[in-house]
Motif scaffolding. Structure first.
Motif, short mmCIF file in Angstrom:
data_model
loop_
_atom_site.label_atom_id
_atom_site.label_comp_id
_atom_site.label_asym_id
_atom_site.label_seq_id
_atom_site.Cartn_x
_atom_site.Cartn_y
_atom_site.Cartn_z
N TRP A 79 0.83 -1.21 0.00
CA TRP A 79 0.00 0.00 0.00
C TRP A 79 0.87 1.26 0.00
CZ3 TRP A 79 -0.94 2.80 4.90
CH2 TRP A 79 -1.79 3.90 4.72
N VAL A 80 1.91 1.25 0.82
CA VAL A 80 2.82 2.40 0.88
C VAL A 80 3.52 2.60 -0.46
CG1 VAL A 80 4.94 3.29 1.92
CG2 VAL A 80 3.18 2.27 3.38
N ARG A 81 3.99 1.53 -1.06
CA ARG A 81 4.70 1.66 -2.34
C ARG A 81 3.78 2.20 -3.43
NH1 ARG A 81 6.84 -3.49 -0.60
NH2 ARG A 81 9.03 -3.25 0.07
N ARG A 82 2.53 1.76 -3.45
CA ARG A 82 1.59 2.28 -4.46
C ARG A 82 1.34 3.77 -4.25
NH1 ARG A 82 -1.12 -2.59 -3.26
NH2 ARG A 82 -2.63 -1.45 -1.98
N ALA A 83 1.20 4.17 -2.99
CA ALA A 83 0.99 5.59 -2.68
C ALA A 83 2.20 6.41 -3.10
CB ALA A 83 0.70 5.77 -1.20
N ALA A 84 3.40 5.88 -2.88
CA ALA A 84 4.62 6.59 -3.25
C ALA A 84 4.73 6.74 -4.76
CB ALA A 84 5.84 5.87 -2.70
N GLN A 85 4.30 5.72 -5.50
CA GLN A 85 4.35 5.79 -6.96
C GLN A 85 3.39 6.84 -7.50
OE1 GLN A 85 3.58 1.78 -8.21
NE2 GLN A 85 5.63 1.06 -7.73
N ARG A 86 2.28 7.07 -6.79
CA ARG A 86 1.30 8.07 -7.23
C ARG A 86 1.71 9.48 -6.85
NH1 ARG A 86 -2.27 4.36 -4.88
NH2 ARG A 86 -2.65 5.83 -3.15
N SER A 87 2.65 9.61 -5.90
CA SER A 87 3.06 10.92 -5.43
C SER A 87 4.15 11.48 -6.34
CB SER A 87 3.59 10.84 -3.99
OG SER A 87 2.59 10.36 -3.11
N PRO A 88 4.12 12.77 -6.64
CA PRO A 88 5.14 13.36 -7.52
C PRO A 88 6.54 13.22 -6.94
CG PRO A 88 3.29 14.85 -7.21
CD PRO A 88 3.11 13.73 -6.22
N ALA A 89 7.53 13.04 -7.81
CA ALA A 89 8.91 12.86 -7.37
C ALA A 89 9.44 14.08 -6.65
CB ALA A 89 9.80 12.52 -8.56
N ASP A 90 8.90 15.27 -6.99
CA ASP A 90 9.39 16.49 -6.36
C ASP A 90 8.70 16.79 -5.04
OD1 ASP A 90 6.90 17.23 -7.22
OD2 ASP A 90 7.57 18.93 -8.44
N GLY A 91 7.77 15.91 -4.64
CA GLY A 91 7.11 16.10 -3.36
C GLY A 91 5.92 17.03 -3.42
N ALA A 92 5.57 17.54 -4.61
CA ALA A 92 4.40 18.41 -4.71
C ALA A 92 3.16 17.62 -4.32
CB ALA A 92 4.25 18.95 -6.13
N VAL A 93 2.24 18.28 -3.68
CA VAL A 93 1.06 17.58 -3.19
C VAL A 93 0.14 17.24 -4.35
CG1 VAL A 93 -0.97 17.76 -1.72
CG2 VAL A 93 1.20 18.72 -0.96
N ALA A 94 -0.18 15.97 -4.50
CA ALA A 94 -1.06 15.52 -5.56
C ALA A 94 -2.51 15.63 -5.11
CB ALA A 94 -0.72 14.07 -5.94
N PRO A 95 -3.45 15.72 -6.06
CA PRO A 95 -4.86 15.75 -5.69
C PRO A 95 -5.22 14.50 -4.90
CG PRO A 95 -4.58 16.36 -7.99
CD PRO A 95 -3.26 15.86 -7.52
N SER A 96 -6.00 14.65 -3.83
CA SER A 96 -6.38 13.53 -2.99
C SER A 96 -7.82 13.13 -3.28
CB SER A 96 -6.23 13.91 -1.52
OG SER A 96 -7.10 14.95 -1.20
N SER A 97 -8.31 12.14 -2.56
CA SER A 97 -9.67 11.69 -2.72
C SER A 97 -10.63 12.71 -2.13
CB SER A 97 -9.84 10.34 -2.01
OG SER A 97 -9.78 10.54 -0.61
N ALA A 98 -11.91 12.37 -2.13
CA ALA A 98 -12.91 13.28 -1.62
C ALA A 98 -12.90 13.37 -0.10
CB ALA A 98 -14.29 12.85 -2.10
N THR A 99 -12.11 12.52 0.56
CA THR A 99 -12.03 12.57 2.01
C THR A 99 -11.53 13.95 2.45
OG1 THR A 99 -11.48 10.23 2.04
CG2 THR A 99 -11.01 11.48 4.04
N VAL A 100 -12.18 14.51 3.47
CA VAL A 100 -11.76 15.82 3.97
C VAL A 100 -10.57 15.63 4.89
CG1 VAL A 100 -12.42 17.88 5.24
CG2 VAL A 100 -14.09 16.74 3.78
N LEU A 101 -9.39 15.96 4.42
CA LEU A 101 -8.16 15.83 5.17
C LEU A 101 -7.79 17.16 5.78
CD1 LEU A 101 -6.15 13.85 2.50
CD2 LEU A 101 -7.34 12.90 4.48
#
Length: 224
Positions: free
Chosen positions: A65-87
């Motif tokens: 799960w962690v590896r999949r999340a890391a692959q979806r995250s930009p390499a430069d650390g910019a925040v990617a769009p998240s799900s509809a969950t209110v974080l």
């Protein structure tokens, strides 16, 4: 984003990231889709501790799960769009009223080669984000892309810093939730309750939360 996963006992994985920005991005990606069995995410300066109930979420599954999340995250650390969950990242910013009258305010401005008024203005204009909690319960390390300054700690830490003191060190802003020793440079103070053991959560500022400062009161020795 490339991460390194290290076992941390039977119920946790320590995830090493390449930068503070990558920690923020990974923490958001993980928090957006928490699986059953996740107990806690604990971000730090370069790591995220993933705590699980291994009876529900085996470490091997958590690692995938962690590896999949890391692959979806930009390499430069910019925040990617998240799900509809209110974080915390998507919720309204926490606004803290601050009196910019700290003992080190003028000296810090001189150290940075700017005026006191400019330092305060830049601090107020920045949108801050809680990178992680450390040092003491409820002590949030705040970072901002709008803040260009790195401030050295005091040569000799104070033995007593009053609760609510707003301070700078390195690239961080922090507010002391209770009286304690400290070596950060004091620029102001807030009356906000930052740690309440009876509240849920007890910390006013939680990892990922956005924070804005609003000036209250008058400054001592402010330049024009």
């Amino acid at each position: 984003m490339t991460v390194r996963l290290l076992p941390s006992g039977p119920d946790a994985i320590l995830v090493e990231c390449g930068s503070q920005a990558e920690v923020l991005a990974l923490h958001e990606a993980l928090a957006a889709e928490p699986p059953a069995g996740l107990v806690e995410l604990v971000p730090a300066a370069r790591t995220v501790l993933v705590s699980v109930d291994h009876r529900v979420l085996p470490l091997e599954t958590a690692a995938s799960w962690v590896r999949r999340a890391a692959q979806r995250s930009p390499a430069d650390g910019a925040v990617a769009p998240s799900s509809a969950t209110v974080l915390p990242e998507r919720a309204a910013p926490v606004v803290l009223d601050v009196s910019y009258d700290g003992e080190d305010l003028d000296d810090t401005a001189r150290l940075l080669g700017i005026g006191t008024a400019e330092l305060v203005a830049r601090h107020l204009a920045a949108e801050w984000r809680v990178a992680f909690i450390g040092f003491a319960p409820g002590f949030a390390y705040l970072v901002s892309d709008d803040w260009p300054y790195r401030v050295p700690r005091l040569d000799a830490p104070r033995t007593r810093v009053p609760a609510g003191s707003l301070a700078l060190a390195d690239g961080y802003t922090g507010a002391y939730p209770r009286e304690s020793p400290g070596g950060w440079r004091l620029i102001g103070r807030t009356e906000a309750v930052l740690w309440d053991e009876l509240a849920e959560p007890p910390a006013r500022l939680v990892p990922g939360a956005r924070v804005r400062f609003r000036e209250s009161g008058s400054r001592i020795g402010a330049d024009s």
